[in-house]
Each structure stands twice: as C-alpha cells, then as structure tokens.
Design an enzyme around this catalytic site. Sequence first.
Site, PDB file in Angstrom:
ATOM      1  N   PHE A   1      41.338  31.479  32.233  1.00 53.73           N
ATOM      2  CA  PHE A   1      40.593  30.466  32.978  1.00 53.73           C
ATOM      3  C   PHE A   1      41.419  29.798  34.067  1.00 53.73           C
ATOM      4  CE2 PHE A   1      42.879  27.660  30.110  1.00 53.73           C
ATOM      5  CZ  PHE A   1      43.072  26.509  30.865  1.00 53.73           C
TER       6      PHE A   1
ATOM      7  N   GLU B   1      35.050  33.316  30.433  1.00 51.65           N
ATOM      8  CA  GLU B   1      33.680  32.819  30.348  1.00 51.65           C
ATOM      9  C   GLU B   1      33.558  31.382  30.856  1.00 51.65           C
ATOM     10  OE1 GLU B   1      35.728  32.399  26.319  1.00 51.65           O
ATOM     11  OE2 GLU B   1      35.596  33.881  27.936  1.00 51.65           O
TER      12      GLU B   1
ATOM     13  N   CYS C   1      50.796  29.073  33.939  1.00 48.94           N
ATOM     14  CA  CYS C   1      51.741  29.715  33.032  1.00 48.94           C
ATOM     15  C   CYS C   1      53.174  29.592  33.537  1.00 48.94           C
ATOM     16  CB  CYS C   1      51.383  31.182  32.827  1.00 48.94           C
ATOM     17  SG  CYS C   1      51.461  32.171  34.327  1.00 48.94           S
TER      18      CYS C   1
END
Length: 525
Positions: free
Chosen positions: A178, A205, A310
């Site tokens: 995401f 999603e 990240c």
Amino acid sequence: MALRSLLLARRLPARAQHLSTAAATAPAAAPSVPLLINGEKVFSAATEGIEVKCPATQDVLATTPLATPAELEAAVAAAAAAFPAWSRTSVANRARVMHKLEALIREHTDELAKLLSAEHGKTVEDAKGDIFRGLEVVEHACSVPSLMMGETTPNVGGGVDCHSYRVPLGVCAGIAPFNFPAMIPLWMFPLAVTTGNTYVLKPSERVPLSTMFLADLATEAGLPPGVLNVVHGAHDCVNFLCDAPEIRAVSFVGGDAAGRHIHARAGAAGKRVQANMGAQNHGVVLPDCNPKAALAAIGAAGFGAAGQRCMALSRVVLVGDSKKLLPEICALAESLTLGKGDAPGVDVPPLNAASERDRIEALLTRAADGGATLAVDGRAPTVEGYPDGNWVGPTVVSGVTPDMEIYKTEVFGPVLQVLEVDTLDDAVDLLNANPYGNGCAVFTKSGAAARKFTMDVDVGQVGVNVPIPVPLPNFSFTGSRGSILGDLNFYGKAGVNFFTQWKTVTSSWKAEEDEAVSMSMPTNK
C-alpha cells in the site's frame, strides 16, 4: 477528472464484455474498481469487497472487489495466451512501448499524483516523488535491448559455435504493497513485459486506483491485450498467484509474514520469488557532521510520508558528543505540520489506515511504560477540520535500547527512535546485530570514518550524508539479510536476470560432416 469517471469510463474499450452478470456501474458514492483482463475492464461478480477510504476524512472513494476464482483464472489464461506473440515481438518494439508509457506518465503526473494522494494520504508533492521514482524504472526498461544481450564464443570446437541468449520466462506476477501505489507496480511490470514476459499484477486492496490509472496508460502506450492484467483481492488472491502453474515468477514487496508465506508457497510450486520485506533503518550521526544538514535529512527521512516507507530512517544513533542534538531533533519534530495530503504547507500526512494508527499508539504507550521517553508525543493529535483522520503526529522516542519492543518492531509511522552509543564501532555493532539489512546512513565530514562505516556495516544499501539511499534503476535495490528473500533483487541488471533465463545453443556447421558412428562422449576438439 472525477474519480467515478476514472474508474468507470476512462479509456474503457467500447468492446468491453463482462465475465458475469454483475452491473457495469456502481453507486456513485463508491464505484467498484474494475479488473483488467485481456485488455478490457471487467467488473467483478464478487459479492465481497474492501472499502478504499480517504485517510483524512474516512470518505469512501471506491470498493475493491475480492475477485472470484473464475476471474483470477481468466486473467492468468489471458496472460498465458498473450505470451507466445508478445515474446516473439522484437525487443526494440517492446522497448518502444515503454518510451510511450514514459511520455504518458510524464503527461499525466499531476492527475495521477492527486489520485494517489487521495487514496493513500501522502502529500501531493510526495506522490509526485512516488511516481517519478517509478518512472525512472520505466526509463531503465527502455534500455532492455542492450541489457538482454547474450554471450557467444565461435569455434568452441572445430566448426562448432556456442551462443547463449536471455529469453523471457513466461507469465509473471506481482503483489504490491500500500505504501507506494505507483512506484512499486512500476518496479514490477515494465521490466517484466519489456523482457518479453506477460504479467498479472495485484495492487494493494487499500490503494488500487493508482495502479488502474497506470494500467490505462500502459494500454494506451500500446501493450497488447493480455500482456498486462490487473486483479484485486486479499489472501485468496495471493495464494492463487502463488499456486497457479502458468505463473513462473512472483515479485512481492511488503511485510515479513506475507513475504515469508509467499516465498515458501510460491517456491514450493517451483516459481522464482523476489520478496522485499521488513526494515529497521538507522541513521548514524557522528560528532563532526554538519548538524543542520543532518537534522534536515533525518527529519525528512523519518517523518516524510508519515514514516510509511520501507527505507524510512526510523532510528537515529547519536555517537559520542552528537547526543547534544537531541533537543534540536525534538524541536524539528514539533515544528512539522500535520494535515490532509492535498492541503498547502503540510509536512506529515495521515496514516493510510485507522488500524495502523491504533497499533502505533498502543506501541508508543507500551514503550513509555517500558522505560523509553516520549520526548515528543504524537499520540492523538488534533487536526482542525479533520477529526476522523488517521493521525499520529511526529514522535521522538529517546532512551531506546535494543532489548525494547519498539526497537524490535518495524513501526511504519512518524516515529523516530533515538539511541546513544560511545563510538563508531559501537554503532556498527548495533546495526550489525539488527536482523534487517535494508538501508542505513552515516552523517559525517570525515572520509575515513565514512569509508570505515561503509566497509564494516552489514547492510545492503548505505548512504553517506544521504538519508534514503535508494539506488537509481541502473543499479539494483539491494536490501540484504532479513529484508529480502530470494537472490535476485528488483530492477537493474538483477531485475533483468530475474525475469529472464539462459538458453544456450551449440551448433555445428561444417563443410564436410563426419558421418562415422561414435559411441564415445561427444567432445569439441
């Protein structure tokens, strides 16, 4: 362009057919996100879906359907059917599609950035950076004709030549996270399809809209039907992609649990897997650094995108006298502005999901109870006009030690942990004891200290006065140790290697063939 228009009309082929009797439209308040199967937008027959919400207001933007097994099978079948013709398309013509895609992304960056900001929450300017870092991989994919060059040796034996070619694998799949709705999908499918593969992409999603926008652009750029397919879902969809026998390779970026599961399950099915997973990145501050530059870098890398990167610098290691910078770190955190991503002057946007906010607040509470100090406490802030947003303010946690839960956890929020050590050697030991190896940075004016750090630290991507050392695509993203499973990294030469395999041809063309029968092992002499 209105969101509903993007989802239901934008570049929708007039010939589009539906795999089900599900209505082609959805309520205006929450349109269903279509799938892309064989070049056509398909509206799912699924009866279950996941709401895509604006993180600042909780307004429902769309519904992501959990694609049915038949729809997933249709997407993979379309990719498999498209592979023979696409793999035989000249590599130059495949690269020309990427040139067109590059131009279209540049043309539509502003529109895409607003959409990305709406579904993810990050600021519009940060969304443009998200898009641009993905665009660089598209640019790199344009160089695939030279990157796929093989090897040859003439006369390996008398009248015998040997040629090795890089050839595509077949159908490949990508499972995106995401936090980078544009960049990570662009890490995946452009290099895959330009090397001759076909692709099935599953965006998160929670943020599917940016991927559908990019898929529209890829279709407009000239990707034939079936070369790129987009499916939606959650666990069942992931498992399907891991198991489908037609799929030869799976790329994943996300959390540890999912990465280990995908690596194990897809690997057991005989697939190649590259899985980028967790990270706990450290910024080491030496006493001789430029303090203003170091603070600016740390603040941007720690709190930008609300820490949902990240490669965020989530831990600062103050070495020796640099511990005196703690008050300035706190002052910087307190100066930053929380707000909706499209509002002017916003530094720190909301988190993408309310569940993330609740998890981080609970973690901070346990950290304080466990002996750490919330030097700047960002829990439960008030943002005028947005009482329902997923807000966690910039937070500085000092007095952190490696045995604490918060240090062992990838927080993934606007939380900067501060540790103190006496020497550079102590800092290197601290980083090397951490199980992750995604990225780190050192801030110093000493070339000798910088070189010692880069040589001694066991981390895959190192910045010297660079807070987020993500390599350009002509290199590769080289996180290491606990941050990756699989031995071929994303993009760069490693990415080309991941999406291709060697085929070696040994040929004999002699003026006079030897017709004698020999039962000995063939040799080239």
